[in-house]
Design a protein around this motif. Structure first.
Motif, short mmCIF file in Angstrom:
data_model
loop_
_atom_site.label_atom_id
_atom_site.label_comp_id
_atom_site.label_asym_id
_atom_site.label_seq_id
_atom_site.Cartn_x
_atom_site.Cartn_y
_atom_site.Cartn_z
N PHE A 73 -0.32 8.05 -1.60
CA PHE A 73 1.04 7.53 -1.47
C PHE A 73 1.02 6.02 -1.29
O PHE A 73 1.82 5.30 -1.91
CB PHE A 73 1.75 8.19 -0.28
N ALA A 74 0.10 5.50 -0.47
CA ALA A 74 0.01 4.06 -0.24
C ALA A 74 -0.35 3.32 -1.53
O ALA A 74 0.18 2.24 -1.81
CB ALA A 74 -1.02 3.75 0.85
N VAL A 75 -1.22 3.90 -2.34
CA VAL A 75 -1.60 3.28 -3.62
C VAL A 75 -0.39 3.26 -4.55
O VAL A 75 -0.13 2.26 -5.23
CB VAL A 75 -2.80 4.02 -4.26
N GLU A 76 0.37 4.35 -4.58
CA GLU A 76 1.58 4.40 -5.42
C GLU A 76 2.58 3.32 -4.99
O GLU A 76 3.29 2.76 -5.82
CB GLU A 76 2.26 5.77 -5.29
N MET A 77 2.62 3.03 -3.70
CA MET A 77 3.56 2.04 -3.18
C MET A 77 3.04 0.60 -3.33
O MET A 77 3.69 -0.34 -2.91
CB MET A 77 3.90 2.32 -1.72
N GLY A 78 1.84 0.44 -3.93
CA GLY A 78 1.34 -0.89 -4.21
C GLY A 78 0.22 -1.40 -3.32
O GLY A 78 -0.28 -2.50 -3.51
#
Length: 85
Positions: A73-78
């Motif tokens: 999720f953190a990677v998806e958020m940048g």
């Protein structure tokens, strides 16, 4: 005074048993290599803890610490990983 050091692992966390003449220190090491807790026992109590840990499925040895990675999720958020191989 001599200290004998023995290690157990559950595959993720590690347990370091430091045994001296009359004291057994058990150090709990998390999956990132940090000591999170230290407990003090008599040598006899430490032996009982060792036997109990082996009976619960822990193995002799040590598992190398892991590197923290961001969640999907953190990677998806940048967010970018701290470590790039």
């Amino acid at each position: 005074m001599t200290t004998a050091t023995h290690t157990l692992t559950d595959g993720l966390n590690n347990f370091i048993f430091e045994v001296t003449e009359n004291v057994c220190l058990i150090k709990f090491v998390n999956c990132f290599g940090a000591i999170t807790k230290t407990m003090e026992f008599t040598v006899e109590q430490g032996r009982k803890q060792w036997k109990l840990a082996l009976a619960c499925g822990n193995k002799r040895g040590y598992t190398n610490p892991r590197r923290p990675e961001p969640s999907a999720f953190a990677v998806e958020m940048g967010e970018t990983p701290l470590y790039v191989d």
